[in-house]
Design an enzyme around this catalytic site. Structure first.
Site, PDB file in Angstrom:
ATOM      1  CE  LYS A   2      -3.909   1.854   2.723  1.00 40.25           C
ATOM      2  NZ  LYS A   2      -4.689   1.653   3.955  1.00 40.25           N
ATOM      3  CG  ASP A  94     -14.163   2.483   9.954  1.00 43.18           C
ATOM      4  OD1 ASP A  94     -15.408   2.580   9.906  1.00 43.18           O
ATOM      5  OD2 ASP A  94     -13.428   2.768   8.997  1.00 43.18           O
TER       6      ASP A  94
END
Length: 289
Positions: A2, A94
């Site tokens: 990433k 989350d």
């Protein structure tokens, strides 16, 4: 792998990214995505994680809903992941299908700790609102103090959605959604087994203090591991430990490349295990920027 550009991000965004990296670096659990390495240049962050085959969200988009047996298998793994996090005093904050990955051998991996918060030994509740409204607990949308049980509400919403095809409270209006989450009862379908219904009722309790939590949650019949499942997990752990002991071949980063932020090519050697049956796959991943 990433790559995250810093350009256009606020100081707070950069701080949150560093926080996610530091949290992820410390976590070692079968059902949490493992960070293999990371580095930062003046222009960007790079995080190297283990390979995952897809997102739970993609399965929902393709299949719309899953049989209860598959939902139960996913539930058991997510429960283990959350128990590990909460035991280490970390709230994810989350939880949603987009943050749940599927790894080799259909192993579920919890990821994306950008909103996660590490609690000190003296922390009882938190007040800042983070997360996705669709999966938020009632205490969160009411801007009340909350603790780790907010994650457990979100887990209940995810499992409900996997089985039914949509969350228990679903509307395009944020204001209506908040009203439903706070006031409306959850409607359970008739084809849901008593054990699954009991488990969800324990998680989707609007009163945080009455929500099903640790250690009783681990003993609930819907998610309690069988002896066969426990043995299989121990075998995976043994194989994984043996793999980690052979560190000469895997996770080898070219030190000259990593030390130079301006380098255009990063070569990462990653090996992962697939337990179907005991096959070993080697991958050489080239990332060109």
């Amino acid at each position: 792998m990433k790559f995250i550009l810093k350009h256009g991000k606020s100081d707070k965004d950069i701080h949150n990214l560093r926080q996610e990296i530091e949290i992820l670096r410390k976590l070692k659990h079968e059902n949490i995505i493992e960070m293999l390495d990371s580095f930062e240049s003046p222009q960007e962050f790079c995080v190297v994680t283990e390979f995952a085959q897809g997102e739970l969200f993609e399965i929902l988009e393709d299949d719309k809903f899953l049989p209860e047996e598959q939902v139960q298998a996913i539930a058991k793994q997510l429960v283990r992941a959350l128990h590990y996090l909460h035991s280490n005093r970390i709230i994810h904050r989350d939880m949603k299908p987009q943050n749940i990955l599927i790894g080799a051998g259909s192993v579920v991996k919890l990821c994306d700790f950008g909103f996660a918060r590490a609690m000190s030994a003296n922390t009882v509740v938190l007040r800042s609102i983070k997360g996705t409204p669709l999966y938020m607990a009632p205490e969160l949308v009411r801007e009340q103090p909350y603790n780790h049980t907010a994650d457990l509400w979100s887990l209940g919403v995810i499992l409900y959605e996997l089985f039914v095809g949509q969350p228990p409270f679903y509307t395009n209006s944020v204001y209506a959604l908040i009203r439903h989450i706070i006031k409306d009862p959850v409607k359970y379908p008739d084809n849901m087994s008593p054990n699954f219904r009991s488990f969800l009722k324990g998680l989707l309790n609007k009163v945080p203090q009455n929500r099903l939590t640790w250690p009783a949650l681990l003993e609930h019949p819907f998610v309690k591991e069988t002896s066969v499942e426990l043995e299989a997990r121990e075998m995976r752990a043994t194989a994984d430990a043996a793999w980690r002991g052979e560190g000469n071949i895997i996770r080898t980063l070219n030190s000259s490349t990593v030390s130079s932020p301006e380098s255009k090519t990063l070569t990462v050697y990653v090996r992962y295990l697939e337990f179907c049956p005991f096959s070993i796959c080697y991958h050489q991943l080239h990332c060109h920027r």
